[in-house]
Design a protein around this motif. Structure first.
Motif, PDB file in Angstrom:
ATOM      1  N   SER A  57       0.854  -1.201   0.000  1.00  0.00           N
ATOM      2  CA  SER A  57       0.000   0.000   0.000  1.00  0.00           C
ATOM      3  C   SER A  57       0.880   1.239   0.000  1.00  0.00           C
ATOM      4  O   SER A  57       1.959   1.253   0.597  1.00  0.00           O
ATOM      5  CB  SER A  57      -0.921   0.018   1.223  1.00  0.00           C
ATOM      6  OG  SER A  57      -0.163   0.135   2.418  1.00  0.00           O
ATOM      7  N   LEU A  58       0.383   2.256  -0.684  1.00  0.00           N
ATOM      8  CA  LEU A  58       1.134   3.505  -0.810  1.00  0.00           C
ATOM      9  C   LEU A  58       0.176   4.654  -0.496  1.00  0.00           C
ATOM     10  O   LEU A  58      -0.900   4.751  -1.105  1.00  0.00           O
ATOM     11  CB  LEU A  58       1.691   3.621  -2.232  1.00  0.00           C
ATOM     12  CG  LEU A  58       2.768   4.684  -2.490  1.00  0.00           C
ATOM     13  CD1 LEU A  58       3.692   4.234  -3.610  1.00  0.00           C
ATOM     14  CD2 LEU A  58       2.129   6.017  -2.880  1.00  0.00           C
ATOM     15  N   SER A  59       0.567   5.486   0.471  1.00  0.00           N
ATOM     16  CA  SER A  59      -0.273   6.609   0.903  1.00  0.00           C
ATOM     17  C   SER A  59       0.484   7.916   0.718  1.00  0.00           C
ATOM     18  O   SER A  59       1.646   8.020   1.136  1.00  0.00           O
ATOM     19  CB  SER A  59      -0.681   6.455   2.375  1.00  0.00           C
ATOM     20  OG  SER A  59      -1.399   5.253   2.583  1.00  0.00           O
ATOM     21  N   ILE A  60      -0.192   8.890   0.093  1.00  0.00           N
ATOM     22  CA  ILE A  60       0.381  10.232  -0.075  1.00  0.00           C
ATOM     23  C   ILE A  60      -0.656  11.235   0.397  1.00  0.00           C
ATOM     24  O   ILE A  60      -1.775  11.274  -0.113  1.00  0.00           O
ATOM     25  CB  ILE A  60       0.755  10.497  -1.546  1.00  0.00           C
ATOM     26  CG1 ILE A  60       1.849   9.529  -1.989  1.00  0.00           C
ATOM     27  CG2 ILE A  60       1.222  11.950  -1.716  1.00  0.00           C
ATOM     28  CD1 ILE A  60       2.242   9.682  -3.438  1.00  0.00           C
ATOM     29  N   MET A  61      -0.261  12.039   1.400  1.00  0.00           N
ATOM     30  CA  MET A  61      -1.140  13.075   1.946  1.00  0.00           C
ATOM     31  C   MET A  61      -0.431  14.416   1.831  1.00  0.00           C
ATOM     32  O   MET A  61       0.667  14.595   2.367  1.00  0.00           O
ATOM     33  CB  MET A  61      -1.483  12.763   3.407  1.00  0.00           C
ATOM     34  CG  MET A  61      -2.399  11.548   3.564  1.00  0.00           C
ATOM     35  SD  MET A  61      -2.387  10.863   5.233  1.00  0.00           S
ATOM     36  CE  MET A  61      -0.820   9.990   5.223  1.00  0.00           C
ATOM     37  N   ILE A  62      -1.058  15.360   1.136  1.00  0.00           N
ATOM     38  CA  ILE A  62      -0.473  16.674   0.876  1.00  0.00           C
ATOM     39  C   ILE A  62      -1.286  17.718   1.636  1.00  0.00           C
ATOM     40  O   ILE A  62      -2.476  17.910   1.364  1.00  0.00           O
ATOM     41  CB  ILE A  62      -0.468  16.989  -0.629  1.00  0.00           C
ATOM     42  CG1 ILE A  62       0.316  15.917  -1.387  1.00  0.00           C
ATOM     43  CG2 ILE A  62       0.132  18.365  -0.889  1.00  0.00           C
ATOM     44  CD1 ILE A  62       0.272  16.070  -2.881  1.00  0.00           C
ATOM     45  N   GLY A  63      -0.647  18.348   2.600  1.00  0.00           N
ATOM     46  CA  GLY A  63      -1.280  19.401   3.386  1.00  0.00           C
ATOM     47  C   GLY A  63      -0.235  20.433   3.738  1.00  0.00           C
ATOM     48  O   GLY A  63       0.448  20.979   2.866  1.00  0.00           O
ATOM     49  N   GLN A  64      -0.096  20.700   5.039  1.00  0.00           N
ATOM     50  CA  GLN A  64       0.982  21.593   5.467  1.00  0.00           C
ATOM     51  C   GLN A  64       2.335  20.971   5.165  1.00  0.00           C
ATOM     52  O   GLN A  64       3.286  21.670   4.831  1.00  0.00           O
ATOM     53  CB  GLN A  64       0.862  21.885   6.965  1.00  0.00           C
ATOM     54  CG  GLN A  64      -0.345  22.739   7.327  1.00  0.00           C
ATOM     55  CD  GLN A  64      -0.377  23.076   8.800  1.00  0.00           C
ATOM     56  OE1 GLN A  64       0.360  22.502   9.605  1.00  0.00           O
ATOM     57  NE2 GLN A  64      -1.220  24.015   9.178  1.00  0.00           N
ATOM     58  N   ASN A  65       2.409  19.649   5.254  1.00  0.00           N
ATOM     59  CA  ASN A  65       3.590  18.899   4.856  1.00  0.00           C
ATOM     60  C   ASN A  65       3.169  17.815   3.869  1.00  0.00           C
ATOM     61  O   ASN A  65       1.978  17.580   3.647  1.00  0.00           O
ATOM     62  CB  ASN A  65       4.278  18.267   6.071  1.00  0.00           C
ATOM     63  CG  ASN A  65       4.857  19.302   7.015  1.00  0.00           C
ATOM     64  OD1 ASN A  65       5.436  20.291   6.572  1.00  0.00           O
ATOM     65  ND2 ASN A  65       4.690  19.101   8.310  1.00  0.00           N
ATOM     66  N   ILE A  66       4.151  17.175   3.267  1.00  0.00           N
ATOM     67  CA  ILE A  66       3.897  16.074   2.341  1.00  0.00           C
ATOM     68  C   ILE A  66       4.307  14.788   3.043  1.00  0.00           C
ATOM     69  O   ILE A  66       5.470  14.628   3.427  1.00  0.00           O
ATOM     70  CB  ILE A  66       4.698  16.252   1.039  1.00  0.00           C
ATOM     71  CG1 ILE A  66       4.394  17.602   0.407  1.00  0.00           C
ATOM     72  CG2 ILE A  66       4.398  15.131   0.065  1.00  0.00           C
ATOM     73  CD1 ILE A  66       5.342  17.969  -0.718  1.00  0.00           C
ATOM     74  N   GLN A  67       3.354  13.878   3.218  1.00  0.00           N
ATOM     75  CA  GLN A  67       3.626  12.626   3.903  1.00  0.00           C
ATOM     76  C   GLN A  67       3.494  11.464   2.917  1.00  0.00           C
ATOM     77  O   GLN A  67       2.497  11.367   2.187  1.00  0.00           O
ATOM     78  CB  GLN A  67       2.661  12.426   5.068  1.00  0.00           C
ATOM     79  CG  GLN A  67       2.881  13.411   6.215  1.00  0.00           C
ATOM     80  CD  GLN A  67       1.993  13.123   7.407  1.00  0.00           C
ATOM     81  OE1 GLN A  67       1.006  12.419   7.289  1.00  0.00           O
ATOM     82  NE2 GLN A  67       2.359  13.664   8.564  1.00  0.00           N
ATOM     83  N   LEU A  68       4.487  10.605   2.910  1.00  0.00           N
ATOM     84  CA  LEU A  68       4.519   9.427   2.051  1.00  0.00           C
ATOM     85  C   LEU A  68       4.758   8.203   2.921  1.00  0.00           C
ATOM     86  O   LEU A  68       5.707   8.174   3.714  1.00  0.00           O
ATOM     87  CB  LEU A  68       5.627   9.565   0.997  1.00  0.00           C
ATOM     88  CG  LEU A  68       5.968   8.309   0.194  1.00  0.00           C
ATOM     89  CD1 LEU A  68       4.780   7.866  -0.658  1.00  0.00           C
ATOM     90  CD2 LEU A  68       7.196   8.549  -0.674  1.00  0.00           C
ATOM     91  N   ILE A  69       3.884   7.195   2.770  1.00  0.00           N
ATOM     92  CA  ILE A  69       4.022   5.938   3.521  1.00  0.00           C
ATOM     93  C   ILE A  69       3.954   4.788   2.525  1.00  0.00           C
ATOM     94  O   ILE A  69       2.982   4.655   1.771  1.00  0.00           O
ATOM     95  CB  ILE A  69       2.914   5.785   4.586  1.00  0.00           C
ATOM     96  CG1 ILE A  69       2.963   6.958   5.585  1.00  0.00           C
ATOM     97  CG2 ILE A  69       3.071   4.459   5.324  1.00  0.00           C
ATOM     98  CD1 ILE A  69       1.834   6.926   6.596  1.00  0.00           C
ATOM     99  N   ILE A  70       5.001   3.969   2.520  1.00  0.00           N
ATOM    100  CA  ILE A  70       5.051   2.766   1.692  1.00  0.00           C
ATOM    101  C   ILE A  70       5.115   1.578   2.642  1.00  0.00           C
ATOM    102  O   ILE A  70       6.039   1.464   3.449  1.00  0.00           O
ATOM    103  CB  ILE A  70       6.270   2.772   0.754  1.00  0.00           C
ATOM    104  CG1 ILE A  70       6.290   4.043  -0.105  1.00  0.00           C
ATOM    105  CG2 ILE A  70       6.263   1.537  -0.133  1.00  0.00           C
ATOM    106  CD1 ILE A  70       7.547   4.206  -0.938  1.00  0.00           C
ATOM    107  N   GLN A  71       4.112   0.677   2.536  1.00  0.00           N
ATOM    108  CA  GLN A  71       4.016  -0.429   3.497  1.00  0.00           C
ATOM    109  C   GLN A  71       3.746  -1.735   2.747  1.00  0.00           C
ATOM    110  O   GLN A  71       2.893  -1.787   1.856  1.00  0.00           O
ATOM    111  CB  GLN A  71       2.889  -0.145   4.492  1.00  0.00           C
ATOM    112  CG  GLN A  71       2.819  -1.118   5.654  1.00  0.00           C
ATOM    113  CD  GLN A  71       1.809  -0.677   6.708  1.00  0.00           C
ATOM    114  OE1 GLN A  71       0.964   0.169   6.437  1.00  0.00           O
ATOM    115  NE2 GLN A  71       1.906  -1.231   7.898  1.00  0.00           N
ATOM    116  N   ASP A  72       4.479  -2.793   3.113  1.00  0.00           N
ATOM    117  CA  ASP A  72       4.234  -4.114   2.526  1.00  0.00           C
ATOM    118  C   ASP A  72       4.233  -5.165   3.630  1.00  0.00           C
ATOM    119  O   ASP A  72       4.604  -4.885   4.769  1.00  0.00           O
ATOM    120  CB  ASP A  72       5.293  -4.441   1.460  1.00  0.00           C
ATOM    121  CG  ASP A  72       6.694  -4.581   2.049  1.00  0.00           C
ATOM    122  OD1 ASP A  72       6.896  -5.422   2.944  1.00  0.00           O
ATOM    123  OD2 ASP A  72       7.610  -3.833   1.620  1.00  0.00           O
TER     124      ASP A  72
END
Length: 503
Positions: free
Chosen positions: A433-448
């Motif tokens: 799974s890959l999550s990208i959240m763009i707000g005040q900061n940019i958060q990227l989470i790659i999980q397997d």
């Protein structure tokens, strides 16, 4: 007339200040002559140290006017030592004045050396007239230690800094007052007075340590200027709470004032030097980061240009090769010619496919054609997750439709590309799974849910070091969490959490 009026007003101001300082010193020391050496003479030296030589006659005129007034008011006192000390100090300050320039530290060192020299000379001259050398030296030195930095502050803030004219535009700007620091110091100041008054006499020497608290506080906030302000106000507290004015008590007071002033100024200087160093390091770090971002943007622009040129040139050449092969095939229909032409066409297609793959590694052309979200979704197809039996999930959140900078888009794409490539090659996972959240900061989470690994041994390979470097360039944070399947059968896999600042 216009030339005379400023000198007249400045002389009147200096006369009033000189006489007021003498009244305070006389009340404290109980001797009109010694009182001149404490604050008034130190004030005149401080004024001369920070003004041009052509204005010295104004300060000396104010001083001798006060001496004449005192000689008239107290005819029984003997003011020849004061006049002699005043005259002797003139050539000394004349010699020191050309060297009094440079940064704050150098000027304060000059002030300290001047205070030592003139204090010793005052003590020697006073000893010729039956005064105590050590006492006169202590009185003169303490006065100069208090007045020299104060005159330096007045000169720095009133005459060396540009004044902003009061305009309607300036009035409209809100004024922010740092009232918290003022209230805190007022409370400490009042508490000092209460402690000085109500503490038993046997503990009076320990109360001096409490007086260092406001000095340290103001030195931490405002540097050596704040330390000097704290020392001046502490001197008021000490003087106001003295129960007697004996020679021993005055000596203790003068020593305390000198020690507090010197310690406070050097403490403030040390804090200010550290603060200036931190500011310069922060500015240099910001400059290096800016240059790095420009370098990356330039590198990507060059990659884009090279990719475009290679694509056009190699594509045209391969097309020409295939056309020539087709022409040969049409001219000669022998089996050998047909076989050779087929090999040429296949090799040209292999060169084209290989070049296309290299160009995509140099510069992802997909970012020029589609959005970042679509480009990342396309990565699942390029890396062929379906064939490897890996289920995929992409979570994208950009509620405010924030448009990222090109360097941020490229970095995110590269991070996703490297992270997903590692999952396909090494993780042996069944889902990612890959999550990208763009707000005040940019958060990227790659999980397997793969087999996991030991992070301490894998950071040198698997592209993780390159991912860490890309994150560091944009001043982000990189966190790697991995649990090996052999060590944790129920909870295993790898999680990469990346946070990038948006601005």
């Amino acid at each position: 007339m216009t030339f005379f009026v400023p000198f007249l007003y400045s002389g009147l101001i200096l006369f009033c200040a000189y006489f007021s300082l003498w009244a305070i010193a006389d009340f404290l020391l109980g001797n009109p002559l010694i009182a001149l050496l404490f604050l008034p003479f130190a004030f005149r030296l401080g004024v001369n140290l920070h003004t041009s030589k052509r204005f010295w006659w104004v300060s000396y005129g104010a001083e001798f006017s006060v001496l004449g007034l005192l000689a008239y008011s107290f005819p029984n006192e003997y003011y020849l030592p004061a006049a002699l000390i005043s005259a002797v100090s003139l050539p000394i300050i004349f010699l020191i004045k050309p060297y009094y320039q440079g940064n704050e530290v150098y000027k304060l060192i000059i002030q300290g050396g001047l205070a030592l020299v003139i204090g010793a000379i005052n003590g020697l001259i006073g000893s010729l007239f039956s005064f105590s050398f050590l006492y006169l030296f202590l009185v003169s030195f303490t006065g100069m230690v208090l007045m020299f930095p104060a005159c330096f502050l007045v000169d720095e803030y009133l005459f060396k800094r540009p004044w902003v004219p009061l305009t309607a535009q300036l009035i409209d700007k809100p004024i922010s007052l740092r009232a918290k620091h003022i209230f805190i110091y007022i409370l400490l100041f009042l508490l000092n007075i209460v402690i000085q008054i109500y503490t038993p006499e046997e503990f009076h020497r320990f109360t001096l340590f409490f007086l260092s608290v406001p000095i340290i506080l103001l030195a931490y906030v405002y540097g050596w200027q704040g330390a000097l302000l704290g020392t001046l106000l502490n001197s008021i507290a000490l003087t106001a709470t003295m129960g007697s004015f004996s020679r021993g008590a005055l000596t203790d007071l003068l020593l305390s004032l000198s020690g507090q002033t010197i310690t406070g100024i050097f403490l403030g200087l040390g804090i200010q030097q550290l603060r200036d160093l931190n500011q310069s390091l922060s500015a240099e770090l910001a400059r290096n980061r800016h240059l790095t971002r420009k370098l990356i943007n330039t590198e990507e622009a060059i990659r884009q240009e090279i990719s475009r040129e290679l694509h056009d040139e190699i594509g045209q050449n391969i097309t020409a090769i295939r056309m020539q092969a087709s022409m040969i095939k049409r001219i000669e229909h022998t089996p050998k010619i047909s076989q050779g032409v087929g090999i040429i066409e296949q090799l040209s297609l292999n060169i084209y496919d290989t070049t296309k793959g290299l160009l995509n590694r140099i510069r992802p052309k997909v970012l020029d054609d589609i959005s970042l979200q679509q480009a990342i979704e396309n990565l699942f197809l390029e890396l062929d997750f379906k064939t490897h039996g890996i289920s995929t999930a992409l979570f994208w959140e950009n509620k405010d439709n924030i448009r990222l900078e090109p360097i941020q888009e490229i970095t995110l794409y590269r991070l996703c590309q490297e992270g997903l490539n590692n999952t396909v090659k090494y993780a042996e996972a069944t889902s990612v799974s890959l999550s990208i959240m763009i707000g005040q900061n940019i958060q990227l989470i790659i999980q397997d849910n793969g087999k996991g690994f030991d992070p301490t041994k894998a950071k040198q390979g698997l592209g993780l070091k390159g991912m860490q470097e890309r994150v560091d360039i944009l001043c982000g944070t990189f966190q790697l969490i991995s649990h090996e399947k052999s060590a944790s059968p129920k909870q295993h896999g790898t999680t990469i959490k990346i946070t990038l600042p948006r601005n």
